[in-house]
Scaffold this active site. Structure first.
Site, mmCIF file in Angstrom:
data_model
loop_
_atom_site.group_PDB
_atom_site.id
_atom_site.type_symbol
_atom_site.label_atom_id
_atom_site.label_comp_id
_atom_site.label_asym_id
_atom_site.label_seq_id
_atom_site.Cartn_x
_atom_site.Cartn_y
_atom_site.Cartn_z
ATOM 1 N N CYS J 51 0.858 -1.178 0.000
ATOM 2 C CA CYS J 51 0.000 0.000 0.000
ATOM 3 C C CYS J 51 0.901 1.238 0.000
ATOM 4 O O CYS J 51 1.813 1.340 0.840
ATOM 5 C CB CYS J 51 -0.899 0.005 1.236
ATOM 6 S SG CYS J 51 -1.857 1.538 1.396
ATOM 7 N N ASP J 58 -0.497 -5.695 0.181
ATOM 8 C CA ASP J 58 -1.750 -5.967 -0.520
ATOM 9 C C ASP J 58 -1.582 -7.248 -1.330
ATOM 10 O O ASP J 58 -0.466 -7.605 -1.709
ATOM 11 C CB ASP J 58 -2.095 -4.814 -1.470
ATOM 12 C CG ASP J 58 -2.641 -3.598 -0.739
ATOM 13 O OD1 ASP J 58 -3.376 -3.776 0.248
ATOM 14 O OD2 ASP J 58 -2.333 -2.467 -1.156
ATOM 15 N N VAL J 73 4.980 -12.684 -25.045
ATOM 16 C CA VAL J 73 5.828 -12.422 -23.887
ATOM 17 C C VAL J 73 6.514 -13.726 -23.476
ATOM 18 O O VAL J 73 5.912 -14.807 -23.539
ATOM 19 C CB VAL J 73 4.993 -11.833 -22.738
ATOM 20 C CG1 VAL J 73 3.974 -12.817 -22.200
ATOM 21 C CG2 VAL J 73 5.900 -11.332 -21.613
ATOM 22 N N SER J 75 7.532 -16.233 -20.826
ATOM 23 C CA SER J 75 6.782 -16.379 -19.584
ATOM 24 C C SER J 75 7.637 -16.324 -18.323
ATOM 25 O O SER J 75 7.167 -15.895 -17.283
ATOM 26 C CB SER J 75 5.930 -17.642 -19.617
ATOM 27 O OG SER J 75 6.729 -18.766 -19.683
ATOM 28 N N HIS J 92 -4.325 -0.142 -6.007
ATOM 29 C CA HIS J 92 -4.834 -1.292 -6.760
ATOM 30 C C HIS J 92 -4.999 -0.973 -8.242
ATOM 31 O O HIS J 92 -4.608 -1.755 -9.111
ATOM 32 C CB HIS J 92 -6.206 -1.702 -6.215
ATOM 33 C CG HIS J 92 -6.201 -2.206 -4.822
ATOM 34 N ND1 HIS J 92 -5.069 -2.331 -4.062
ATOM 35 C CD2 HIS J 92 -7.223 -2.650 -4.032
ATOM 36 C CE1 HIS J 92 -5.379 -2.821 -2.878
ATOM 37 N NE2 HIS J 92 -6.680 -3.014 -2.831
#
Ligand SMILES: [Ca+2]
Ligand SMILES: [Ca+2]
Ligand SMILES: [Ca+2]
Ligand SMILES: [Ca+2]
Ligand SMILES: [Ca+2]
Ligand SMILES: [Ca+2]
Ligand SMILES: [Ca+2]
Ligand SMILES: [Ca+2]
Ligand SMILES: [Ca+2]
Ligand SMILES: [Ca+2]
Ligand SMILES: [Ca+2]
Ligand SMILES: [Ca+2]
Ligand SMILES: [Ca+2]
Ligand SMILES: [Ca+2]
Ligand SMILES: [Ca+2]
Ligand SMILES: [Ca+2]
Lengths: 153, 153, 153, 153, 153, 153, 153, 153, 153, 153
Positions: J51, J58, J73, J75, J92
């Site tokens: 946070c 979080d 991408v 991985s 968030h």
């Protein structure tokens, strides 16, 4: 904390629980991703109000989805606002629609919807579903996915 | 049909729905596996009676488990008996216990239990659980596994 | 294939479906882990027989648990045996118990149980649960875990 | 209580259970959010009627969704109306459609749909689904999400 | 019983189980709600046929949805028809499509679809999904919602 | 209404919501099945109190199981008692234990247990489980079966 | 890495997949909590072997619970060992028991059990459950909780 | 067996497991319902291949949906083809797409899609979803409904 | 706040997140219900630590059950303690046991157990279950009910 | 390993965990199926950040769907990138959008969406849903199907 949050009166302060929805101060901050149409979902399984006829408590599971435009709601003020219905007497439809419409007035979002999933009275629960209109094109709006009322068995 | 069933008045006949539990004729036949301690489960999700105070309908999901001794219940008569509570006014506990005790009186089983899972009233469902005592040693008695009441969300 | 399987008449052969449980040849082989008390579970969700009164089809989900002693059942013969009830008329209890007792007669197991979970008739399903007695001490016997009948909603 | 509710004969009164759907007085009040297209869902897992052929009880889980226009249904009168089918003999389709059409006649809603999820008879449940037409554009109409019939296993 | 049902040969009669789909008499009655586009769902978890190659039994969970036009199927005759596949040898696709097409021929519905959810063979279950075309505009067609095959774990 | 209920002050009366647990009048009636050891379960998913430190609302799902001896609790008074915690500040453990101990004091039951399933604070929910001792021999005490806290995903 | 792990040949090394269970090197390290009776559960939903008769692949979901004494299994070597059954032909019971017995031989645990949940063959899955005896007193042994086989629907 | 199947080399024969996808002979037969746009779903929870980098086994749950045109795939050959990836090294995307594209090449279907639901590696599972384009108008294409990856809790 | 809480250093204070488990100050307060054997459950789905070999993050869902004697743990300090493992390198077993043993040392409870449900590594999750011994007689200890690892499908 | 992977710095190497998202090197390789519009889903239930106000951890369950164009991408680099948020402080919405936008910048995909399902704070979880626009025509985009937040009960 960034300047964005400087005008806020509740976040980062000890805040008394507002006694009514009218006293609750619902606050907003500029949308940090303005121009990007994303959806935010708040799930509140802890909602209670009073029956306007009998004064008995009512309970609901509330889910709010919105696509912000210029503003987002500050989440601590939202939490306090939702909790302010605790001693407020109103019908299921009114509570649900009031929450939605107050958010619309505050935020002027691109789109908003609310699902109010109320606990049964007389054996029959009522759900209330409202949105400001068809979702904006191209925005991803998942199902709220709340389990339907089952009764027993 | 074998001799066993010859005295029965309902199985294989058109049977009027009995108007009250008292009028219902609950019938029994000799246990075809007497001497073997097995358990029979009847699940009845279609049960309704009346509130003795208000006359409003009540609903329940009823599950009956029993280990027969000399007799088994004839299942069509059981179905009619359960349906005979439709216009019967009684509290949840009384309905549940009456069903159990009438079966015990009829069958004198080795063991019996009943679970009455009632639909909520005033937001709070009541379940009633009774058995005639500890299950007989060595008999397999699975959970009834009825989903607990969830409310919403 | 090892010698163990040499006497078998069905495994590895094209086998006609036996017409009745009596005609079905349920076969056994020596328990390869004799002396070790383990449990074997067969789950058969594909079981059907006929109502002995009306001739209409009945359906069940059958689960068999057993702890072998000197013999284990050959599984292809078990499958054919279960399928042989297709044109067999018998009550739910009788079908369930017959399967269990024939296996007990064939295998003389340390322990066996059967759960017969029948589809509803008249709105009320019947389940039949039987075991040969308390499970042998120290053997692991998990729940069969079959979902209870729910009705609708 | 507000003026809106003054003409009502059942809400806030002790109300005898009406004996038939015809005797039930289904009442309406002005839509407090007229002009806003929201959806209201009533879930009634406690519904029973009689088979018109055999007189045996039938059971259903009923879900009603509607978008009010000028009127909303008063919910106590709806509950009593649904309960009035208790001694009414009608087929599944007829019960389901009658409920829907009576509500349409009373409310002249923007849109309405009903799902009737009936308990199995002869091993086969019947569900009935009807709506007055395509949902109004821009209104949020979630799935009713009632679990499909599973049988056993 | 109303005149509508007078020509029926099975409903309200003791009916022998037809031996084959060809012998089954699938009957229809006039749609009591002709002119209203509603959907009827039959869920049949009790379906079995035979493999045309090996003669071994096959099992399926069958769900039929249709929107009647002038006729509805009489449900007892449907039940007997479905049961008549018991000794019928056909592939999964053929059974599923045959049922659908026979109903289409009998009923000339506005729309019909069938989901055939077959039990696994060789570790791989086959599902067959067919509909007569896009659903009629404005008709409500819920998901069939049958659980996908999971295997184990 | 039978004599049993004549002394009651709340059942069948309009009852104001008590303002505190102390003001709530929890009432009892003689156990109509005294001498029979059965279990009664009340499930209350609608419970809220206040944090004694911050005054913020707390929520819980409460399940009470008890085996009555001479008395049973009158359920309307129980509902009002539970609702009286709405403005009461207490820790989770205290609320849960207070409810249990007040019922024990009122009813002197053969046995009682309570499960308090609290909503998460700081990401961690607390559950409180208490019973008056080992269940009485021979009484059937099913799992409460409340879903464990899952978090997300 | 601590000395404990110095003798290991696979952990922290590139390890070729062993071709057979015999070639697999299952390794152990001293129990870091020796003297404390705790239970370790390994869940392996990725297990495959070959049918010894047909050479076709078999699949299982395997769960191993054990209470270590002086040794614990090194988990990378366990993973490689389980994967080494990929080209190994053995019956379900043999695979399951072999895994358990090899672990017992290696670890000499206070207690061990294995659940082998095999994918269906011929419509009937086989589960194999074995433990070394009753669990040690005072050790916590939760259900493995694997979903039972459901078939379809 | 009908003429349709006469050219097949695997169905009804003992067939060795092909060693590679290239060696697998995927066979087709004429679509018995050509001209009717139905969907066939194969669910294969028993799929395994090898990581092309490390040689370690990979696992997937594969679901294939297709709408046949002139040909359908012979299902025994499909099963053998899927099993032939057992010793094949390829990335998740490549395995999934190869299966789909080989079926497209063989069958020239009206439409096909594949869902590859791979077991997690590094804590993150990968799913691959592909279809040949938008589904043909009017064809019914249900969700595959595979449970999302949950992790723990 | 009552005197009980006066010595606490974290509750009601802004508390920095402790950097290691060693630095975390786990605090206790007198058990307000000392003498009553109740169980408290903390569910922590938000737990993470580091692999001691690779430094990569590990995740777990942790559930702690305990029966307090003279002391209870102060929950804010517990939350901070659990979060202090964020940068701590330790094996799954060690983390799980360390948490349990530190609580035992602090609280000297009547009984304690911990379930550590770890996310999969190498396709195989590890769960760790420990309790201080058999639960005290007469205390109610429900299942933790955490869903087993499923893999995919 | 093919040439495609030769420029990669992390796959197949021991890679230190990057300390921040900025330091994380997110890598790409050419899309091996360029020209075929398929969807790839990564599910990451192991995500944590801090946070930005309080520094407390979080947690989120993150699901990423994308339709690659010229690049995919790598991985392992994605895994390390996601793990690099461990000590990163952000709201968030910002975490969720940053992940999405960095992938868009790297890959220039045909389409991408992200669902961030955050654990509750203050009793109310926030979910964030974003996509780059309407999905490309003809691409199959299944629901993410993440369970909604339930609270308790
Ligand atoms: Ca959906
Ligand atoms: Ca129900
Ligand atoms: Ca149980
Ligand atoms: Ca419910
Ligand atoms: Ca259990
Ligand atoms: Ca849906
Ligand atoms: Ca759907
Ligand atoms: Ca249990
Ligand atoms: Ca259990
Ligand atoms: Ca089934
Ligand atoms: Ca869907
Ligand atoms: Ca989780
Ligand atoms: Ca349990
Ligand atoms: Ca699986
Ligand atoms: Ca969906
Ligand atoms: Ca809830």
């Amino acid at each position: 904390m960034s300047e964005t949050y400087q005008g806020l009166t509740q976040l980062g302060h000890a805040s008394a629980q507002p006694a009514t929805p009218e006293q609750a101060v619902l606050e907003r901050v500029p949308n940090p991703h303005a121009g990007t149409a994303y959806l935010v979902r708040f799930t509140c399984p802890e909602f209670t109000s009073l029956c306007p006829i009998t004064g008995q408590p009512d309970f609901a599971h509330i889910v709010i989805d919105y696509v912000p435009d210029g503003w987002i709601v500050e989440s601590k003020s939202l939490k306090l606002y939702l909790a302010s219905f605790r001693n407020h007497g109103a019908f299921h439809e009114a509570c649900t629609m009031d929450i939605a419409q107050r958010l619309v007035a505050l935020l002027d979002p691109l789109w908003l919807r609310i699902g109010g999933y109320w606990f049964p009275r007389g054996g029959i629960p009522i759900d209330v579903f409202w949105q400001t209109g068809a979702p904006p094109a191209g925005v991803w709006v998942p199902d709220q996915g709340v389990a339907p009322y089952r009764g027993r068995g």
